[in-house]
Motif scaffolding. Structure first.
Motif, PDB file in Angstrom:
ATOM      1  N   GLY A  71       0.728  -1.307  -0.121  1.00  0.00           N
ATOM      2  CA  GLY A  71      -0.134  -0.254  -0.073  1.00  0.00           C
ATOM      3  C   GLY A  71       0.948   1.202  -0.098  1.00  0.00           C
ATOM      4  N   SER A  72       0.379   2.221   0.522  1.00  0.00           N
ATOM      5  CA  SER A  72       1.342   3.314   0.774  1.00  0.00           C
ATOM      6  C   SER A  72       2.634   3.076   1.487  1.00  0.00           C
ATOM      7  N   VAL A  73       2.649   2.275   2.268  1.00  0.00           N
ATOM      8  CA  VAL A  73       3.677   1.591   2.879  1.00  0.00           C
ATOM      9  C   VAL A  73       4.171   0.219   2.590  1.00  0.00           C
ATOM     10  N   ASP A  74       5.345   0.039   1.972  1.00  0.00           N
ATOM     11  CA  ASP A  74       5.791  -0.971   1.413  1.00  0.00           C
ATOM     12  C   ASP A  74       5.813  -2.421   2.541  1.00  0.00           C
ATOM     13  N   VAL A  75       5.669  -3.501   1.962  1.00  0.00           N
ATOM     14  CA  VAL A  75       5.511  -4.711   2.608  1.00  0.00           C
ATOM     15  C   VAL A  75       6.740  -4.938   3.563  1.00  0.00           C
ATOM     16  N   GLN A  76       7.982  -4.525   3.217  1.00  0.00           N
ATOM     17  CA  GLN A  76       9.000  -5.034   3.947  1.00  0.00           C
ATOM     18  C   GLN A  76       9.035  -4.112   5.277  1.00  0.00           C
ATOM     19  N   THR A  77       8.696  -2.622   5.162  1.00  0.00           N
ATOM     20  CA  THR A  77       8.359  -1.842   6.157  1.00  0.00           C
ATOM     21  C   THR A  77       7.389  -2.432   7.252  1.00  0.00           C
ATOM     22  N   LYS A  78       6.056  -2.875   6.517  1.00  0.00           N
ATOM     23  CA  LYS A  78       5.090  -3.439   7.290  1.00  0.00           C
ATOM     24  C   LYS A  78       5.547  -4.544   8.226  1.00  0.00           C
ATOM     25  N   GLU A  79       6.234  -5.384   7.367  1.00  0.00           N
ATOM     26  CA  GLU A  79       6.803  -6.576   8.290  1.00  0.00           C
ATOM     27  C   GLU A  79       7.694  -6.023   9.372  1.00  0.00           C
ATOM     28  N   MET A  80       8.527  -5.203   9.279  1.00  0.00           N
ATOM     29  CA  MET A  80       9.506  -4.771  10.169  1.00  0.00           C
ATOM     30  C   MET A  80       8.493  -4.137  11.192  1.00  0.00           C
ATOM     31  N   ILE A  81       7.373  -3.412  11.198  1.00  0.00           N
ATOM     32  CA  ILE A  81       6.614  -2.877  12.124  1.00  0.00           C
ATOM     33  C   ILE A  81       6.017  -4.047  12.798  1.00  0.00           C
TER      34      ILE A  81
ATOM     35  N   MET B 123      14.891  -9.187   3.352  1.00  0.00           N
ATOM     36  CA  MET B 123      15.442  -8.556   4.455  1.00  0.00           C
ATOM     37  C   MET B 123      16.899  -9.240   4.809  1.00  0.00           C
ATOM     38  N   LYS B 124      17.694  -8.482   5.144  1.00  0.00           N
ATOM     39  CA  LYS B 124      19.138  -8.857   5.453  1.00  0.00           C
ATOM     40  C   LYS B 124      19.164  -8.934   7.162  1.00  0.00           C
ATOM     41  N   LYS B 125      20.160  -9.631   7.524  1.00  0.00           N
ATOM     42  CA  LYS B 125      20.648  -9.972   8.903  1.00  0.00           C
ATOM     43  C   LYS B 125      20.503  -8.486   9.734  1.00  0.00           C
ATOM     44  N   GLU B 126      21.409  -7.744   9.138  1.00  0.00           N
ATOM     45  CA  GLU B 126      21.587  -6.503   9.688  1.00  0.00           C
ATOM     46  C   GLU B 126      20.194  -5.693   9.875  1.00  0.00           C
ATOM     47  N   GLN B 127      19.319  -5.531   9.193  1.00  0.00           N
ATOM     48  CA  GLN B 127      18.134  -5.054   9.141  1.00  0.00           C
ATOM     49  C   GLN B 127      17.391  -5.498  10.304  1.00  0.00           C
ATOM     50  N   VAL B 128      17.177  -7.021  10.369  1.00  0.00           N
ATOM     51  CA  VAL B 128      16.439  -7.509  11.305  1.00  0.00           C
ATOM     52  C   VAL B 128      17.052  -7.298  12.666  1.00  0.00           C
ATOM     53  N   PHE B 129      18.290  -7.288  12.876  1.00  0.00           N
ATOM     54  CA  PHE B 129      18.874  -6.945  14.180  1.00  0.00           C
ATOM     55  C   PHE B 129      18.757  -5.524  14.504  1.00  0.00           C
ATOM     56  N   GLU B 130      18.305  -4.821  13.689  1.00  0.00           N
ATOM     57  CA  GLU B 130      17.963  -3.247  13.981  1.00  0.00           C
ATOM     58  C   GLU B 130      16.598  -3.278  14.442  1.00  0.00           C
ATOM     59  N   VAL B 131      15.705  -3.824  14.004  1.00  0.00           N
ATOM     60  CA  VAL B 131      14.487  -4.222  14.458  1.00  0.00           C
ATOM     61  C   VAL B 131      14.449  -4.740  15.730  1.00  0.00           C
ATOM     62  N   PHE B 132      15.466  -5.937  16.013  1.00  0.00           N
ATOM     63  CA  PHE B 132      15.345  -6.471  17.364  1.00  0.00           C
ATOM     64  C   PHE B 132      15.842  -5.451  18.402  1.00  0.00           C
ATOM     65  N   SER B 133      16.674  -4.540  18.035  1.00  0.00           N
ATOM     66  CA  SER B 133      17.111  -3.431  18.957  1.00  0.00           C
ATOM     67  C   SER B 133      16.058  -2.538  19.361  1.00  0.00           C
ATOM     68  N   ILE B 134      15.164  -2.124  18.345  1.00  0.00           N
ATOM     69  CA  ILE B 134      14.402  -1.114  18.591  1.00  0.00           C
ATOM     70  C   ILE B 134      13.136  -1.972  19.565  1.00  0.00           C
ATOM     71  N   ALA B 135      12.904  -3.182  19.334  1.00  0.00           N
ATOM     72  CA  ALA B 135      11.757  -3.701  19.976  1.00  0.00           C
ATOM     73  C   ALA B 135      12.228  -3.804  21.379  1.00  0.00           C
ATOM     74  N   THR B 136      13.674  -4.569  21.515  1.00  0.00           N
ATOM     75  CA  THR B 136      14.195  -4.683  23.059  1.00  0.00           C
ATOM     76  C   THR B 136      14.150  -3.383  23.675  1.00  0.00           C
ATOM     77  N   LEU B 137      14.499  -2.251  23.093  1.00  0.00           N
ATOM     78  CA  LEU B 137      14.586  -0.816  23.803  1.00  0.00           C
ATOM     79  C   LEU B 137      13.249  -0.569  24.064  1.00  0.00           C
ATOM     80  N   ILE B 138      12.105  -0.735  23.216  1.00  0.00           N
ATOM     81  CA  ILE B 138      10.677  -0.334  23.565  1.00  0.00           C
ATOM     82  C   ILE B 138      10.213  -1.222  24.701  1.00  0.00           C
TER      83      ILE B 138
END
Length: 113
Positions: free
Chosen positions: A40-50, A76-91
Motif C-alpha cells: 500500500g502506501s507503506v511497502d511490505v518490507q516496512t510493514k513486516e518490520m513494524i 531483508m538482511k540480517k543487519e536490518q532484522v537486528f536493527e528491528v530487534f534492537s528497537i523492539a528490545t529498547l521499547i
C-alpha cells in the motif's frame, strides 16, 4: 522436521481447522490481518518490520516467527532484522530478551534453510 517446517505446518493446519468453522468474525479478523500487511502506501518490507517489532514488544513468539518468515521472504538482511530487534528490545525492555533469543535462533534457521 526442523523448527521452521514444524511452525509453518502447525500454523497452516490450525488455521484450516479454525477457518473451517465458518465463523464470520474470525474470518473477518484473518482477512483484516492479511489486508493490513498488503502493499500500500507503506511497502511490505516496512510493514513486516513494524509487525516484527510489535510482536516482540507484545511477547508473542508465534507472531515473531511469522513476521521473521515474512521478513526473510521479502529479502531483508540480517543487519536490518537486528536493527528491528534492537528497537523492539529498547521499547519493550529487558523482558523482551528471552523472545529476542528465540527470534535470533529462528532467524538463524531461516538463513540456513
Amino acid at each position: 522436521m526442523n523448527l521452521i517446517e514444524e511452525f509453518n505446518e502447525y500454523r497452516s493446519q490450525m488455521n484450516e481447522k479454525i477457518l473451517a468453522e465458518d465463523n464470520k468474525v474470525i474470518k473477518r479478523i484473518f482477512n483484516l490481518d492479511t489486508n493490513a500487511f498488503a502493499e500500500g502506501s507503506v511497502d511490505v518490507q516496512t510493514k513486516e518490520m513494524i509487525g516484527l517489532a510489535c510482536s516482540m514488544v507484545l511477547r508473542c513468539d508465534d507472531c515473531v516467527r511469522y513476521h521473521l518468515g515474512k521478513c526473510h521472504e521479502v529479502g531483508m538482511k540480517k543487519e536490518q532484522v537486528f536493527e528491528v530487534f534492537s528497537i523492539a528490545t529498547l521499547i519493550g525492555g529487558t523482558i523482551v530478551i528471552p523472545h529476542l533469543r528465540r527470534a535470533a535462533e529462528y532467524w538463524e534457521n531461516l538463513e540456513n534453510q
